[in-house]
Write an enzyme that holds these catalytic residues in place. Structure first.
Site, PDB file in Angstrom:
ATOM      1  N   GLY A   1       0.828  -1.205   0.000  1.00  0.00           N
ATOM      2  CA  GLY A   1       0.000   0.000   0.000  1.00  0.00           C
ATOM      3  C   GLY A   1       0.860   1.251   0.000  1.00  0.00           C
ATOM      4  O   GLY A   1       0.463   2.296   0.501  1.00  0.00           O
TER       5      GLY A   1
ATOM      6  N   ASP B   1      -1.776  -7.912  -5.247  1.00  0.00           N
ATOM      7  CA  ASP B   1      -2.989  -7.855  -4.430  1.00  0.00           C
ATOM      8  C   ASP B   1      -2.680  -8.619  -3.144  1.00  0.00           C
ATOM      9  O   ASP B   1      -2.560  -9.848  -3.154  1.00  0.00           O
ATOM     10  CB  ASP B   1      -4.161  -8.508  -5.179  1.00  0.00           C
ATOM     11  CG  ASP B   1      -5.467  -8.392  -4.404  1.00  0.00           C
ATOM     12  OD1 ASP B   1      -5.409  -8.225  -3.155  1.00  0.00           O
ATOM     13  OD2 ASP B   1      -6.540  -8.467  -5.024  1.00  0.00           O
ATOM     14  N   VAL B   2      -2.563  -7.892  -2.039  1.00  0.00           N
ATOM     15  CA  VAL B   2      -2.093  -8.522  -0.801  1.00  0.00           C
ATOM     16  C   VAL B   2      -3.099  -9.505  -0.200  1.00  0.00           C
ATOM     17  O   VAL B   2      -2.765 -10.255   0.719  1.00  0.00           O
ATOM     18  CB  VAL B   2      -1.705  -7.470   0.278  1.00  0.00           C
ATOM     19  CG1 VAL B   2      -0.465  -6.697  -0.132  1.00  0.00           C
ATOM     20  CG2 VAL B   2      -2.865  -6.543   0.604  1.00  0.00           C
TER      21      VAL B   2
ATOM     22  N   LYS C   1      -8.158  -4.695  12.659  1.00  0.00           N
ATOM     23  CA  LYS C   1      -6.999  -3.963  13.201  1.00  0.00           C
ATOM     24  C   LYS C   1      -6.603  -4.500  14.578  1.00  0.00           C
ATOM     25  O   LYS C   1      -5.415  -4.559  14.911  1.00  0.00           O
ATOM     26  CB  LYS C   1      -7.332  -2.460  13.261  1.00  0.00           C
ATOM     27  CG  LYS C   1      -7.470  -1.828  11.881  1.00  0.00           C
ATOM     28  CD  LYS C   1      -6.116  -1.688  11.237  1.00  0.00           C
ATOM     29  CE  LYS C   1      -6.138  -1.776   9.743  1.00  0.00           C
ATOM     30  NZ  LYS C   1      -4.813  -1.614   9.134  1.00  0.00           N
TER      31      LYS C   1
ATOM     32  N   SER D   1       1.666   3.128  -2.395  1.00  0.00           N
ATOM     33  CA  SER D   1       1.441   4.050  -3.514  1.00  0.00           C
ATOM     34  C   SER D   1       0.620   5.276  -3.131  1.00  0.00           C
ATOM     35  O   SER D   1       0.548   6.240  -3.895  1.00  0.00           O
ATOM     36  CB  SER D   1       0.726   3.309  -4.652  1.00  0.00           C
ATOM     37  OG  SER D   1      -0.511   2.796  -4.202  1.00  0.00           O
ATOM     38  N   ARG D   2      -0.032   5.228  -1.982  1.00  0.00           N
ATOM     39  CA  ARG D   2      -0.871   6.365  -1.576  1.00  0.00           C
ATOM     40  C   ARG D   2      -0.830   6.526  -0.060  1.00  0.00           C
ATOM     41  O   ARG D   2      -0.402   5.628   0.655  1.00  0.00           O
ATOM     42  CB  ARG D   2      -2.332   6.112  -1.994  1.00  0.00           C
ATOM     43  CG  ARG D   2      -2.585   6.372  -3.454  1.00  0.00           C
ATOM     44  CD  ARG D   2      -4.050   6.254  -3.793  1.00  0.00           C
ATOM     45  NE  ARG D   2      -4.469   4.868  -3.921  1.00  0.00           N
ATOM     46  CZ  ARG D   2      -5.564   4.346  -3.347  1.00  0.00           C
ATOM     47  NH1 ARG D   2      -6.321   5.098  -2.595  1.00  0.00           N
ATOM     48  NH2 ARG D   2      -5.881   3.080  -3.531  1.00  0.00           N
TER      49      ARG D   2
ATOM     50  N   ASN E   1       1.280  -2.458   5.370  1.00  0.00           N
ATOM     51  CA  ASN E   1       0.492  -1.242   5.576  1.00  0.00           C
ATOM     52  C   ASN E   1      -0.824  -1.217   4.803  1.00  0.00           C
ATOM     53  O   ASN E   1      -1.764  -0.542   5.204  1.00  0.00           O
ATOM     54  CB  ASN E   1       1.384  -0.053   5.165  1.00  0.00           C
ATOM     55  CG  ASN E   1       0.583   1.218   4.947  1.00  0.00           C
ATOM     56  OD1 ASN E   1       0.271   1.936   5.893  1.00  0.00           O
ATOM     57  ND2 ASN E   1       0.213   1.495   3.701  1.00  0.00           N
TER      58      ASN E   1
ATOM     59  N   TYR F   1     -13.624  -3.415  10.215  1.00  0.00           N
ATOM     60  CA  TYR F   1     -12.307  -2.770  10.208  1.00  0.00           C
ATOM     61  C   TYR F   1     -11.657  -2.860  11.598  1.00  0.00           C
ATOM     62  O   TYR F   1     -10.483  -3.233  11.728  1.00  0.00           O
ATOM     63  CB  TYR F   1     -12.479  -1.303   9.791  1.00  0.00           C
ATOM     64  CG  TYR F   1     -11.201  -0.502   9.821  1.00  0.00           C
ATOM     65  CD1 TYR F   1     -10.255  -0.650   8.816  1.00  0.00           C
ATOM     66  CD2 TYR F   1     -10.942   0.403  10.853  1.00  0.00           C
ATOM     67  CE1 TYR F   1      -9.071   0.087   8.836  1.00  0.00           C
ATOM     68  CE2 TYR F   1      -9.766   1.136  10.882  1.00  0.00           C
ATOM     69  CZ  TYR F   1      -8.839   0.989   9.875  1.00  0.00           C
ATOM     70  OH  TYR F   1      -7.675   1.709   9.904  1.00  0.00           O
TER      71      TYR F   1
ATOM     72  N   ILE G   1      -4.709  10.624  10.261  1.00  0.00           N
ATOM     73  CA  ILE G   1      -3.579  11.045   9.428  1.00  0.00           C
ATOM     74  C   ILE G   1      -4.117  11.671   8.143  1.00  0.00           C
ATOM     75  O   ILE G   1      -5.048  11.134   7.532  1.00  0.00           O
ATOM     76  CB  ILE G   1      -2.705   9.815   9.067  1.00  0.00           C
ATOM     77  CG1 ILE G   1      -2.286   9.044  10.334  1.00  0.00           C
ATOM     78  CG2 ILE G   1      -1.488  10.235   8.247  1.00  0.00           C
ATOM     79  CD1 ILE G   1      -1.498   9.831  11.356  1.00  0.00           C
TER      80      ILE G   1
HETATM   81  P1  NAP Z   1      -5.221   4.827   1.349  1.00  0.00           P
HETATM   82  O1  NAP Z   1      -4.763   6.215   1.182  1.00  0.00           O
HETATM   83  O2  NAP Z   1      -6.587   4.437   0.885  1.00  0.00           O
HETATM   84  O3  NAP Z   1      -4.149   3.860   0.668  1.00  0.00           O
HETATM   85  C1  NAP Z   1      -4.322   2.478   0.739  1.00  0.00           C
HETATM   86  C2  NAP Z   1      -3.165   1.790   0.049  1.00  0.00           C
HETATM   87  O4  NAP Z   1      -3.360   0.374   0.150  1.00  0.00           O
HETATM   88  C3  NAP Z   1      -3.089   2.117  -1.435  1.00  0.00           C
HETATM   89  O5  NAP Z   1      -1.734   2.144  -1.844  1.00  0.00           O
HETATM   90  C4  NAP Z   1      -3.808   0.929  -2.070  1.00  0.00           C
HETATM   91  O6  NAP Z   1      -3.378   0.737  -3.421  1.00  0.00           O
HETATM   92  C5  NAP Z   1      -3.359  -0.199  -1.153  1.00  0.00           C
HETATM   93  N1  NAP Z   1      -4.252  -1.359  -1.168  1.00  0.00           N
HETATM   94  C6  NAP Z   1      -5.563  -1.426  -0.862  1.00  0.00           C
HETATM   95  N2  NAP Z   1      -6.029  -2.670  -1.055  1.00  0.00           N
HETATM   96  C7  NAP Z   1      -4.979  -3.424  -1.506  1.00  0.00           C
HETATM   97  C8  NAP Z   1      -4.816  -4.773  -1.911  1.00  0.00           C
HETATM   98  N3  NAP Z   1      -5.830  -5.650  -1.891  1.00  0.00           N
HETATM   99  N4  NAP Z   1      -3.597  -5.178  -2.338  1.00  0.00           N
HETATM  100  C9  NAP Z   1      -2.551  -4.319  -2.364  1.00  0.00           C
HETATM  101  N5  NAP Z   1      -2.639  -3.030  -1.996  1.00  0.00           N
HETATM  102  C10 NAP Z   1      -3.847  -2.584  -1.579  1.00  0.00           C
HETATM  103  O7  NAP Z   1      -5.172   4.381   2.895  1.00  0.00           O
HETATM  104  P2  NAP Z   1      -4.408   5.031   4.142  1.00  0.00           P
HETATM  105  O8  NAP Z   1      -5.321   5.967   4.820  1.00  0.00           O
HETATM  106  O9  NAP Z   1      -3.058   5.468   3.753  1.00  0.00           O
HETATM  107  O10 NAP Z   1      -4.286   3.732   5.093  1.00  0.00           O
HETATM  108  C11 NAP Z   1      -3.147   2.900   5.066  1.00  0.00           C
HETATM  109  C12 NAP Z   1      -3.154   2.029   6.295  1.00  0.00           C
HETATM  110  O11 NAP Z   1      -3.194   2.846   7.452  1.00  0.00           O
HETATM  111  C13 NAP Z   1      -4.362   1.110   6.395  1.00  0.00           C
HETATM  112  O12 NAP Z   1      -3.962  -0.144   6.884  1.00  0.00           O
HETATM  113  C14 NAP Z   1      -5.265   1.819   7.380  1.00  0.00           C
HETATM  114  O13 NAP Z   1      -6.076   0.914   8.072  1.00  0.00           O
HETATM  115  C15 NAP Z   1      -4.246   2.453   8.298  1.00  0.00           C
HETATM  116  N6  NAP Z   1      -4.741   3.635   9.031  1.00  0.00           N
HETATM  117  C16 NAP Z   1      -5.039   4.804   8.369  1.00  0.00           C
HETATM  118  C17 NAP Z   1      -5.438   5.928   9.120  1.00  0.00           C
HETATM  119  C18 NAP Z   1      -5.696   7.275   8.467  1.00  0.00           C
HETATM  120  O14 NAP Z   1      -6.016   8.234   9.176  1.00  0.00           O
HETATM  121  N7  NAP Z   1      -5.538   7.430   7.163  1.00  0.00           N
HETATM  122  C19 NAP Z   1      -5.586   5.819  10.514  1.00  0.00           C
HETATM  123  C20 NAP Z   1      -5.311   4.615  11.122  1.00  0.00           C
HETATM  124  C21 NAP Z   1      -4.863   3.521  10.382  1.00  0.00           C
HETATM  125  P3  NAP Z   1      -4.305   0.020  -4.547  1.00  0.00           P
HETATM  126  O15 NAP Z   1      -5.718   0.459  -4.297  1.00  0.00           O
HETATM  127  O16 NAP Z   1      -3.726   0.463  -5.837  1.00  0.00           O
HETATM  128  O17 NAP Z   1      -4.136  -1.449  -4.347  1.00  0.00           O
END
Ligand code: NAP
Length: 257
Positions: free
Chosen positions: A14, A64-65, A161, A16-17, A91, A157, A190
């Site tokens: 993950g 695809d993880v 987690k 990439s974003r 991640n 979710y 975040i």
């Molecule tokens: P995001 O911006 O939506 O990015 C998600 C990343 O995961 C993307 O690179 C996406 O790429 C990849 N992904 C999703 N499904 C996938 C799959 N099946 N196989 C491979 N890659 C996959 O999410 P984020 O907010 O950065 O969150 C990242 C992590 O942090 C998550 O585990 C989330 O639970 C955790 N988190 C986030 C926050 C927050 O505030 N943002 C807070 C607590 C925890 P593709 O779609 O191209 O596959």
């Protein structure tokens, strides 16, 4: 900033974003060779171009993880290219909102497969070269949601987690003898591209509820992951670190200044 590491290979699922991109950026800035794993190659290309411009040594591999064959193939490809995997930042994750009364079994399974089964799969296959090397660092992006707090609409979710923390306690035991540590970072709120789209008023409202009065940056999580990957953390395993600007601390609104 001077680089502290040179030859280590860090795989960021993950990457990439959002947070994963922040983790990739931090590791690349420290001289790690970074492998970004995600499904969408277009986003992957963007992050590779961006980080290479900053001097990073970064590649993208489509994966695809949630799918065993895809994870196995990707990890093998990384070993074919670099001969090793030193750090796995597990991640990748999704967080679709769905209340209990409308959620069906396939929606539950999808979140569990992407967030929790993926952890088992990526750790299983990334730890193969780590065991041979007798060195490895695994860092999981969990969340405050589930392990510490609750949030209506996110039962699946939250369970995934919290499950990640259960997983790391036993995985760390199995991997300790091969000098592989397994730890987790629990982010609060975040700022990611998705959150930014909700607008500045919404972001300001969220920031006001956090003792440090700001949302976290993806790099805040990257820095915590970097610590767990470092020699300074070599005797820490099976643990988690909350990175949330104090968000979960106040026991009431009055507790906030
Ligand atoms: P995001 O911006 O939506 O990015 C998600 C990343 O995961 C993307 O690179 C996406 O790429 C990849 N992904 C999703 N499904 C996938 C799959 N099946 N196989 C491979 N890659 C996959 O999410 P984020 O907010 O950065 O969150 C990242 C992590 O942090 C998550 O585990 C989330 O639970 C955790 N988190 C986030 C926050 C927050 O505030 N943002 C807070 C607590 C925890 P593709 O779609 O191209 O596959």
């Amino acid at each position: 900033m001077s680089k502290m590491n040179t030859e280590k290979i860090a795989v960021v699922t993950g990457g990439s974003r959002g947070i994963g991109k922040g983790i990739s950026k931090v590791f690349a800035s420290q001289g790690y060779k970074v492998v970004v794993l995600a499904r969408d190659a277009a986003h992957g290309k963007v992050v590779v171009t961006e980080l290479r411009k900053e001097g990073g040594d970064v590649i993208f591999i489509s994966c695809d993880v949630s799918q065993e064959e895809s994870v196995k193939k990707s990890m093998q490809e990384i070993v074919n290219i670099y001969g090793r995997i030193d750090v796995l930042c597990a991640n990748a994750g999704i967080f679709p909102q769905q209340s209990l009364d409308t959620m069906d079994g396939s929606q539950w399974d999808h979140v569990m497969a992407t967030n929790l089964k993926s952890l088992f799969l990526t750790v299983k296959y990334a730890s193969v070269p780590m065991r041979k090397q007798k060195w490895g660092r695994i860092i999981v992006t969990s969340s405050i949601t589930g392990p510490i707090t609750g949030y209506a609409g996110w039962t699946h979710y939250a369970a995934s987690k919290a499950g990640q923390l259960g997983f790391i306690k036993t995985a760390s035991l199995e991997l300790a003898k091969d000098n592989i540590t397994v730890n987790a970072v629990l982010p609060g709120n975040i700022i990611t591209e998705g959150l930014e789209e909700l607008g500045s008023d919404y972001l300001a409202e969220m920031a006001a509820t956090i003792p440090m009065k700001r949302l976290g940056a993806p790099e805040d999580i990257g820095n915590a992951a970097l610590f767990f990957a470092s020699e300074a953390a070599s005797y820490i395993t099976g643990q988690h670190l909350v990175v949330d600007g104090g968000q979960v601390l106040p026991e009431s609104l009055e507790a906030m200044l």
